[in-house]
Each structure stands twice: as C-alpha cells, then as structure tokens.
Design an enzyme around this catalytic site. Structure first.
Site, PDB file in Angstrom:
ATOM      1  CG  ASP A   1      49.953  38.652  38.263  1.00  0.00           C
ATOM      2  OD1 ASP A   1      50.945  38.392  37.534  1.00  0.00           O
ATOM      3  OD2 ASP A   1      49.228  39.627  38.058  1.00  0.00           O
TER       4      ASP A   1
HETATM    5  C1  BGC Z   1      50.878  40.964  35.460  1.00  0.00           C
HETATM    6  C2  BGC Z   1      50.254  39.836  34.677  1.00  0.00           C
HETATM    7  C3  BGC Z   1      51.283  39.197  33.784  1.00  0.00           C
HETATM    8  C4  BGC Z   1      52.447  38.740  34.626  1.00  0.00           C
HETATM    9  C5  BGC Z   1      53.544  38.054  33.831  1.00  0.00           C
HETATM   10  C6  BGC Z   1      52.171  40.570  36.131  1.00  0.00           C
HETATM   11  O1  BGC Z   1      52.834  41.680  36.636  1.00  0.00           O
HETATM   12  O2  BGC Z   1      49.951  41.414  36.424  1.00  0.00           O
HETATM   13  O3  BGC Z   1      49.180  40.330  33.926  1.00  0.00           O
HETATM   14  O4  BGC Z   1      50.715  38.137  33.077  1.00  0.00           O
HETATM   15  O5  BGC Z   1      53.019  39.867  35.259  1.00  0.00           O
HETATM   16  O6  BGC Z   1      54.237  38.943  33.049  1.00  0.00           O
END
Ligand code: BGC
Length: 761
Positions: A286
């Site tokens: 993530d």
């Molecule tokens: C979130 C994810 C997301 C990623 C990219 C993160 O902060 O937890 O769900 O896909 O950002 O935007």
C-alpha cells in the site's frame, strides 16, 4: 491453543499445492520474459519494482518526483493516478521510445465504485445482495477506466469489518465472510472479464491483505491481533475467494498482524499466499507501507525494504525504498538475486497478460474516451443500482411511499451538495458537476411535485470539524449564524410543504480512509434540526446519508420513516426520488449491524455464544453476559431492511433430516408477497453447528436469494446444503465438517427467521 505458523503452513502447503501443466500460452510468455530478463541489468529490474504516483491524487504525505527522468532511466515499473489517453500515451512513449529496453509502464488507479459514472459506495452495493448487479457496476467501471487509459484497478476491497468506527467500513462489504466472498467474486468477474488482454478489462487488485478491517478501536492503520482460527474462518475467505476467481494482483495492508506488519509478514505473503493458496499474481504494497515499517519499529529504510522483499512483496508503492536500497542489500547478502528476479517476473508477467508488450498503447484510444465514459446507459445503471442499495429502516403507518403531488421541503445540510453524492473513494468523479439531492429529485419529478429546500443546519457545529469532514472539494455550505436562527428560517420553508424530507447524516468524507469516528450519531446540530422539523407536526421522512452504521436509537424511536441512502453515486438524487415516490420498492438489507450505542461495538450477528448467555429473553440478568445500561440486541440486525410490501415466510421444509458425507439436503420455504406492492426480498439462510470441537458462531450465513414477487404472488425458495457448507477450520486449521446436530434458519434477516434441524452423519 499454541499453533506454530510454520507447522501449519507446511501441512496446508503439502495438502493444497497441486503441480500444474504449463499451457502453450504460458510457455510462450515464460520464454518471452526469460529472454527479456536476460537483457536486464540489476537497476532495470529494480526499476520494475517501483510504483510511483503521478501526483494527481495522493492518499499519503509522500508524492513521487522526477517521474519523467525516472521513466527514461528505466526506474519506474508502474504509475498510478494518471489518466486520459493523451497523458498516458505521452508517459508510455517515454518508456517505449526512450528507455533502454522499452518496457511499457503499467497504469493503475483507485477505481473503487465506478470511474466517472459513480455507483453507490461498496458498503451500499453489498446491501443490494445482488451479485449480477455488482458485477455489472464493476464491468462499467472497467470499461470507463480502460477508455481513459487505465489498466489496473485497486479494487475490490474485501476487508471484513465489524467496527463501524473504522471509516473504511464504507469501502467493503460489511461484516460477513460469506457475503463478502460472493461480492469479491462478482467484482473480479466484472473488472477482469475473462480476458485480461481485452482493451476493456482491468487487472484487479484485491486489498488490503490482510485483516485491515479489524483495526483496534476502529482507528485507521491501527494494529490487529487475532487467533488463527478466527483469521481462517472469518477474515481470510474473501481474499482467497477473490484470488480463486482469478484476481491478478493483491495489495498488502498497513496494519500490524500479531506482531509483524502485513507488508513485512513472510508468513502471510509467502506461506499463506503463495504456498497454501498457490497465488501466481503480483503483490504490491500500500501507499508507502514499506517506509512505514520504520515507524512500526522494524529498522531503517534499507532494513525494511529488504524485509518486505524477503517477505514476498513484489512492488513498492511510492516509497522508493526498493529502488534506492535493494542494490546495497544485495551486495551485503541481505536479499537474493533470486527473490529480486521473482518479483520482477511477476510484474512483467502482468504486463504481458495485459497485452502491453504487444501494444503498449492498447488502452490509449481517444475515441473510446469520448464515447464510452459517462454514457446514458451507464448513468441509467447507476440510477438503478442506487435504488437497489437503499435500505428502508423504518416505515410506520406506511409513511412511504409519498404521493407525486403537492409540495415537499427537502431540508438539511446534505440536500444541496452534489459533490458529496458520489461518496468516498470516487477519485475520478466530476464532483463539481454531480447533481445534488434536490437537483436530482427535481429532474426526476418534473413539475408533478414542487420542491422547496433549505440547509436547515450546518453539518456539525464545530467549523474546524466540518473542514476535516469535507476535504477534497466535497463542500457543504456553512452558515455562521446561531443555530436557532438557521433552524427558524428552515421551519418557515418547512411550513409551506405537505411533507418534509430531512436530508441528514454524514458528509461523504466522514467515512473512508483516515475517517474514523468515536461517536456514531447524527451530529447534534442536525439532530436539533430534526427535532424541530418533527415538532411542526408535518410528516417527516429522514433520508439518511452515511458511509457506515450509525447509532440511530433516538431517530428509530421518534421519526416515522427512515430511508438509508448511504452515498448513492452520480444518480443519487433521481434514485432517491424513485424510491421515495414508490416507482421502486426498496429492497436493500444492511450488511453491517447497526448498534444501539458505540459501547456495544464490536457487535455482529455471527458471534459466539458465551458460557453465560441470557437465560431467557430480555435484560438485565445478573451474572449473565450483558450490560447494565443497554441490552445486547443491536438496533438493526445484519440482513435487516424493510419493503413497502410485506413478505410472509412458511415454516422450513427439509427433504431429509440427515445429511451424509456425499449427500445433499434441500431446505425450502414458501415466500408470499402479502402486501400491496410488487417487491424484491432477500431470503437468507443461516446455519448453526450446535456442538463443535471448537466454539462455533450462533449463526452463519450460508445462502441467500433475491426473489421478486408480484403482490399476492407466492413462490417456493429452495436452498441445497451439502457438507461443504458445514466445514470450518478447526483448532489444527484443518478444514472439516464435524458430525452432529445442526440448526438451519431461513428468514428476512439474521434475527427474524424460521428454524429447522438436521444431523450430519
Ligand atoms: C489506500 C489504498 C489505495 C492507495 C492508492 C492507500 O492510502 O489504503 O486503498 O489503493 O492508497 O491510492
């Protein structure tokens, strides 16, 4: 119970991994990638492992820099949050014309519940219990995203959550394992279709692996600590179901799991994911979750990058620890060339399967962008989908549906804010041009109904809180006069109407990432408005906006009709009109329990019994498992939702009282639409394993069917049960069904149902 991770991993691995024959297609891909990798330098391989953001939308504090120069130097494998064919073409041209080996870039995006045409938030979609519909919404999202250049969607989110304080409960399918797994499969089918290389399918990314929805105290990013059998029985199945359905990629979660954060958790990413489950796709972190291991206390950037790679992570989102430290770690023997090659290979395979080596510009078609985004058909589906997600929580004396005549006053801070209608995680929506509730209702109703409107109250009385709750352009007007002055003005509007629709609840950014709450009521200033509206003596309907279960105890007691519309997407306003005025009969059922107060949390239907359950109905019973100040029952149980009609259930018929190892039991009820409207009912089947080698939930959903019946019509609804439905992971994490007594329940929600019994021999 003491169980060692390694031991379990080994025995399940031995049982589950089956050698597979290479298809001719796989062999061709392998040859292509092997040849390519022979030409790649270490730096070029590490470049593939690097995922950057274009900076259009970010969800953390870090933003990628020097993207153009890095593409040319082969330091980037993927870019996310960049859109439009022309921008993507430009970036792709740099990669395939100006980098040494011309390896195309992978373009990703958070396509969560629609792309430009926005569907209801995922929690709402799950409340439709309509898998074909969910699949269609994902299909449309994939069509629009690919028409705008995207090939990889960070969806579905399949984190089971039983804590509505956690803001991201809005992004998943609620509290249930079985339903969550079904939704996960529908989403994968819709996003990926059956051919990843087709120009209108995206690679899905299942997230967040794992257990992100069990964050302690519902505070985002917080730790989880969980027994293995709870994980295997209740939290892991939706991820597994999504992967079994062919999901191409998976994203690690931010949280700590039993002492090892997911992004560095080798047991999770290698033993479970690769060895037990046989996953062959790519694992991405993530947003900066590798770097965040430093704050988790696992070492400096070099150490945590090596840890994550060794654990089984393939691609590093935004943090660039892989890019900048792995070469050094390799020279110091802290990581292996084999593991770097393996990670690089997973990424190249994904690009190959998407057809990017064949045509890097496959997803850069300006005509598609013009013709396939935000189309009439997509908007019609968004309107239909929204109506199917709304949950009628209360409807005393048939207050709803309303008649299409007279004057309606739509009052409240959510009445006139288009930008809040799409809901959280709608990064590609045109928020500024999304119709508000009032605009949508006016369009749907034309001149049949006169609509008056007023803000009625602020979202919350504290201006700083309102600012935190309306980020990213999701504006709600603010009126700085004293509360009573605003309410009085609203009452003047309300008095001119025949019916009052109170548009209250949360702003869309009060749920979603980093939007946890400790109080789950409708904010006080809005409640004051609601009380004043009720005092007018006019009929009042509460149209509730929310991204999570709220505590609505006062509202349930005092408001005649409550329609929960979540955040319904682009066509919210029209869909609300469709349901309020009876063109569509509501059929949504909640997929996360609504508590009476925050102190009851976590509260979920599939809980275990205690050794001291209540001895009889009611409360309070001393030395029994209950509270002094509130009973154990939720306000609305899982699976609850009313209709304008009523459905009668017969007793359950079982064609056999005994189930054998290879046998089946048919359980049926006759369902009758006994009311005045045609309507849909979600018939739910639960089982209970009465005696087990470990404690078992009091009820577990094992089947559901959405049935449409015309008024007066009856139908027999059949469910087939086999041993597979009775299996669970026992203390040794073996997936078994244990002979003995079982209860089966069929009904309209997890509380109100009929019961029958059978025996597994
Ligand atoms: C979130 C994810 C997301 C990623 C990219 C993160 O902060 O937890 O769900 O896909 O950002 O935007």
């Amino acid at each position: 119970m003491k169980v060692k991770y390694k031991k379990i991993a080994f025995s399940l691995f031995a049982a589950l991994v089956v050698p597979s024959m290479l298809s001719a297609q796989d062999a061709k891909m392998n040859k292509f990638i092997e040849d390519l990798m022979k030409k790649m330098t270490l730096e070029e391989k590490l470049g593939q492992l690097n995922l950057v953001t274009a900076g259009e939308a970010t969800t953390g504090t870090a933003v990628s820099t020097d993207v153009e120069a890095k593409i040319k130097k082969s330091e980037i494998g993927g870019i996310f949050s960049m859109s439009t064919p022309s921008r993507i073409r430009k970036a792709q041209e740099l990669a395939v014309h100006q980098s040494r080996l011309k390896i195309p870039i992978l373009f990703g995006m958070d396509v969560i519940h629609g792309y430009r045409t926005i569907f209801p938030i995922p929690l709402a979609l799950s409340a439709s219990w309509d898998m074909p519909l969910i699949e269609q919404t994902a299909r449309i999202a994939a069509i629009e995203a690919t028409a705008d250049g995207i090939q990889w969607a960070y969806s579905p989110m399949v984190d089971v959550s039983r804590d509505p304080r956690w803001g991201r409960i809005s992004e998943g399918s609620g509290e249930d394992t079985y339903l969550g797994a079904k939704v996960a499969v529908a989403m994968i089918k819709g996003l990926q279709g059956d051919n990843l290389a087709a120009a209108n399918t995206v690679a899905a990314c299942v997230k967040h692996f794992a257990l992100y929805g069990a964050a302690e105290a519902g505070r985002d990013y917080s730790s989880t600590d969980m027994s293995l059998h709870r994980m295997y029985n209740e939290y892991l199945p939706p991820y597994k179901a999504a992967l079994d359905a062919g999901a191409a990629t998976i994203m690690t979660s931010f949280n700590d799991i039993n002492g090892v954060p997911a992004t560095a958790n080798k047991w999770l990413l290698t033993d479970v994911l690769r060895k037990q489950w046989g996953f062959k796709g790519m694992v991405v972190s993530d947003y900066t979750s590798v770097n965040e291991l430093i704050d988790h206390g696992l070492g400096d950037l070099q150490a945590v990058s090596a840890l994550s790679l060794n654990a089984g992570l393939d691609m590093d989102m935004v943090g660039e620890g892989f890019l900048t430290t792995l070469k050094k770690s390799l020279s110091e023997g802290k990581v292996t060339q084999k593991r770097i090659d393996e990670a690089c290979r997973y990424i190249l395979e994904l690009k190959y399967k998407l057809g990017l080596f064949e045509d890097p510009f496959r997803y850069c078609d300006e005509d598609r962008a013009k013709n396939e985004i935000y189309t009439k058909e997509h908007l019609a589906k968004a309107r239909e989908a929204a109506t199917k997600t709304f949950v009628l929580l209360k409807n005393d004396n048939k207050a709803l549906p309303l008649q299409k005549k007279g004057t309606v006053a739509v009052i409240g801070p959510l009445a006139n804010t288009g930008s809040n209608m799409p809901g959280t995680w709608s990064v590609s929506a045109d928020h500024a041009n999304t119709p508000s509730l009032v605009e949508g209702m006016k369009e749907a109703l034309g001149d049949k109904v006169k609509i008056l409107t007023h803000i009625g109250s602020n979202l919350v009385s504290d201006a700083a809180y309102q600012e935190r709750a309306t980020m990213f352009g999701r504006t709600i007007a603010r009126d700085n006069r004293p509360e009573s002055e605003i309410i009085n003005e609203a009452l003047n509007t309300a008095k001119q109407a025949d019916v009052i629709v109170a548009a209250l609840g949360e702003a869309s950014e009060m749920s979603g990432e980093s939007s946890s709450r400790t109080e789950l009521d409708i904010p006080k200033t809005q409640q004051n408005l609601l009380k004043a509206l009720l005092q007018t003596g006019k009929p009042v309907v509460l149209v509730l906006f929310t991204g999570r279960p709220l505590t609505l105890t006062w509202e349930q007691e005092n408001v005649p009709a409550i329609l929960n519309v979540w955040f319904g997407g682009t066509e919210t306003g029209k869909a609300v009109a469709d349901v309020l005025f009876g063109d569509v009969n509501p059929s949504g059922k909640i997929t996360a329990t609504f508590p009476k107060n925050v102190g009851q949390i976590p509260i979920y239907y599939a809980h275990k019994n205690t050794g001291r359950p209540l001895a009889k109905d009611g409360w309070f019973q001393k030395f029994r498992s209950n509270y002094l100040d509130v009973d154990n029952e939720p306000l609305y149980p899982f699976g609850y939702g009313l209709s304008y009609t009523t459905f009668d259930y017969s007793d359950i018929q079982l064609d056999n009282k005994t189930l054998t190892a290879n046998g089946k039991i048919n359980a049926s009820v006759t369902l009758k639409n006994a009311g005045d409207y045609d309507g849909e009912e979600v018939v739910q089947l639960y089982i209970q394993d009465v005696v087990g080698s470990i404690t078992r939930p009091v009820k577990e959903l094992k089947g559901f069917q959405k049935v449409f019946l015309k008024k007066g019509e009856s139908r027999t609804v059949n469910f087939t049960l086999s041993v597979e439905d009775l299996k669970f992971y026992n203390a040794d994490l073996k997936f078994v069904a244990e002979p003995g007594d079982f209860n089966v329940f069929i009904g309209t929600n997890s509380r109100d149902n009929k019961k029958a019994t059978f025996v597994l021999k």
